[in-house]
Design an enzyme around this catalytic site. Structure first.
Site: not given
Length: 365
Positions: A209-211, A283
């Site tokens: 996850l990084h968005r 994501d």
């Protein structure tokens, strides 16, 4: 003689640039008068996010490193443009090749065009339709000034034609990241450590996850993490934590015996874990491409995707950012009732050779 400046700046760039370098070297080996200069913008400056990729993917040390990491997006864009302008004034190529949709892609394209250097965009034409994503702005602006486009899908071709690009400037070649995947798959390696030793005897999920839509708001990230833990049953969840996400997670204190936070992994280690996992929750756009080609079930925690071919022909499903929607998808993953990968056109490991041959036809003197 054809001189090409190749731009790499962030983690996904290296995977896309590496096979192009190897394709150029193959042409040189045949006696073709072609050469390249590799410019690393320094957008990703952590060794795991940058240095490992040069070593593992057999990319030579860059001819120049602009060291433009850190700061806000505006600061980083400005630093890259200033550094790249000096680079081009000292070493003017016949063409600049940019890949993907990161800040470096945008900044170097603008700089090159203002110095009257042609720009070609590998992975041109993809669109999510979501202007809240910095990457979408990067794509649109880069494509608005690009001279020739190397595309991964027929949909990307149509997107470019709809925006007024002439057909002769659009080249449907496939996906260079899949070139890297195919060439490196025999070299995938197990990460070492106590956490991983336990994983190899059981099934597990991979999570990235990084968005901003998923990680910037603590309440939303906490709800998503709880939904993931609830939906993955008794299986472990391996979470290589992006530096952006680590800051938010630190404040949340989410702990579970099945949840393993790990440092960012090298390309060969990360894809080893993906290939042998029960499924991937992500994501990231690029990971959906790799997971699909490896026939690994994949869930995308986004409301849109610029890679619809991974849904239509791949193993990816678009879940959205609402944690309550996740459970039925994970139930299908756990039961093994998931769609299988169908061949995506031209994702065959030969994309980079096609690109270099076209560049020679267009730009070789």
């Amino acid at each position: 003689m054809l001189n090409i400046t190749l731009v790499a700046g962030a983690r996904p760039n290296f995977m896309k640039i590496a096979p192009i370098i190897h394709a150029i070297d193959r042409q040189k080996g045949l006696g073709i008068d072609i050469d390249f200069r590799l410019v690393h913008t320094g957008q990703h400056y952590d060794h795991k996010m940058s240095g490992d990729f040069f070593e593992q993917l057999n990319i030579p040390n860059p001819n120049a490193n602009l060291e433009a990491g850190g700061g806000s997006q505006a600061e980083q864009t400005a630093a890259i443009m200033i550094g790249f302008e000096k680079e081009l004034l000292s070493n003017k190529p016949d063409v600049v090749l940019v890949v993907g949709d990161v800040t470096s892609t945008l900044a170097c394209s603008i700089t090159a065009k203002k110095l009257m250097v042609p720009v070609v965009h590998v992975e041109g034409g993809i669109r999510s339709g979501d202007l809240s994503m910095p990457e979408e702005i990067n794509r649109i602006v880069t494509d608005s000034i690009t001279d020739h486009f190397f595309t991964t899908s027929e949909l990307a071709n149509e997107n470019l034609k709809t925006s007024g690009v002439e057909s002769h400037r659009i080249h449907f070649v496939g996906n260079t990241m899949i070139d890297t995947l195919f060439s490196q798959m025999p070299r995938f390696r197990k990460p070492e450590g106590d956490i991983y030793d336990k994983l190899y005897s059981q099934s597990y999920f991979m999570l990235t996850l990084h968005r901003p839509a998923n990680v910037d708001e603590e309440v939303k990230l906490k709800a998503m993490m709880e939904a993931i833990l609830e939906g993955t049953g008794s299986l472990s969840v391996v979470f290589p934590v992006h530096p952006r996400t680590a800051k938010v997670l630190k404040n949340l204190g989410i702990e579970n015996d099945r949840l393993h936070y790990v440092e960012p992994l090298s390309y060969l280690e990360f894809n080893y874990l993906v290939k042998h996992s029960k499924g991937v929750i992500t994501d990231s756009g690029g990971i959906t491409e790799e997971a699909s080609v490896m026939n690994v079930p994949c869930l995308t925690l986004r409301d849109n995707t610029e890679r619809p071919e991974t849904i239509e022909l791949g193993t990816n499903e678009l879940v959205g950012t609402d944690p309550s929607k996740l459970k039925p998808y994970l139930e299908r993953m756990l039961s093994g009732q998931w769609k299988q990968y169908q061949q995506i056109p031209l994702w065959d490991g030969n994309t980079s050779d096609r690109i270099v041959k076209i560049l020679l036809e267009i730009y070789a003197n």
